[in-house]
Design an enzyme around this catalytic site. Structure first.
Site, PDB file in Angstrom:
ATOM      1  N   ASN A  69       0.795  -1.219   0.000  1.00  0.00           N
ATOM      2  CA  ASN A  69       0.000   0.000   0.000  1.00  0.00           C
ATOM      3  C   ASN A  69       0.831   1.274   0.000  1.00  0.00           C
ATOM      4  O   ASN A  69       2.051   1.244  -0.038  1.00  0.00           O
ATOM      5  CB  ASN A  69      -1.007  -0.054   1.147  1.00  0.00           C
ATOM      6  N   HIS A  99      24.519  -0.158   8.244  1.00  0.00           N
ATOM      7  CA  HIS A  99      25.804   0.541   8.140  1.00  0.00           C
ATOM      8  C   HIS A  99      26.808  -0.080   9.097  1.00  0.00           C
ATOM      9  O   HIS A  99      26.461  -0.444  10.224  1.00  0.00           O
ATOM     10  CB  HIS A  99      25.643   2.025   8.513  1.00  0.00           C
ATOM     11  N   ALA A 147       0.219  -2.350  14.121  1.00  0.00           N
ATOM     12  CA  ALA A 147       0.624  -1.019  13.679  1.00  0.00           C
ATOM     13  C   ALA A 147       1.674  -0.416  14.600  1.00  0.00           C
ATOM     14  O   ALA A 147       1.617  -0.561  15.815  1.00  0.00           O
ATOM     15  CB  ALA A 147      -0.603  -0.109  13.620  1.00  0.00           C
ATOM     16  N   THR A 152      12.667  -6.543  14.997  1.00  0.00           N
ATOM     17  CA  THR A 152      14.119  -6.672  15.050  1.00  0.00           C
ATOM     18  C   THR A 152      14.581  -8.123  15.112  1.00  0.00           C
ATOM     19  O   THR A 152      15.772  -8.387  15.036  1.00  0.00           O
ATOM     20  CB  THR A 152      14.681  -5.931  16.277  1.00  0.00           C
TER      21      THR A 152
END
Length: 173
Positions: A69, A99, A147, A152
């Site tokens: 979406n 990174h 939501a 992780t």
């Protein structure tokens, strides 16, 4: 396939030769499909306005009958695989790379990137709005990510998770 969908698919294919589209794929002309990697979108998928598919040298693979979406960002540098019948709400972000930052004497931007193995979303998953999914994560079949969550670590199949970081709320089975 309507003429508008056909022209949009042709435009994307000409602009990005490493783009593979299945049958009846609908890509809103206001979506952004970047070059610099490979993108495979299987049959009956929908990519809404403002969604950004950024392979960044990696691969993004989207299974059949999946919807992505508005304003979702998928950065596929370390590869992103999305299964069949996956629902991805608006404003979801996926980042399949990190990174390096080990040496404090070198600016972070000059230390390069690495991946923990990319992101894998199995079949029949529902990802709620404003979810962030980080590199190295697998979201198991039939799971729901509520939501605003930040994912992780791996999520077991048929789990409902939420929070920052996302934690198990309950199982669907």
């Amino acid at each position: 396939m309507g003429i508008s969908s056909l022209l949009t698919s042709l435009m994307f294919k000409l602009w990005n030769p490493k783009l593979e589209l299945g049958k009846n794929v609908r890509i809103d002309p206001r979506a952004f499909i970047a070059r610099g990697g490979k993108i495979n979108i299987d049959d009956d998928c929908v990519i809404r306005a403002g969604a950004m598919l950024l392979p960044s040298g990696g691969e993004i693979s989207i299974g059949k009958n999946t919807s992505i979406n508005q304003y979702t960002i998928i950065n596929g540098q370390g590869n992103v695989t999305i299964g069949n019948k996956v629902l991805i709400a608006a404003f979801v972000s996926m980042y399949a790379a990190n990174h390096k930052f080990e040496d404090p004497n070198i600016p972070i931007r000059d230390q390069g990137m690495y991946t923990k193995g990319g992101i894998k979303i199995e079949d029949d998953v529902w990802i709620g709005t404003h979810v962030v999914i980080l590199d190295g994560v697998t979201i198991g079949k039939g799971s729901i990510v509520s939501a605003g969550s930040v994912v992780t670590q791996d999520i077991e199949p048929f789990s409902i998770v939420g929070g920052v970081p996302a934690k198990l709320i309950k199982y669907r089975k």
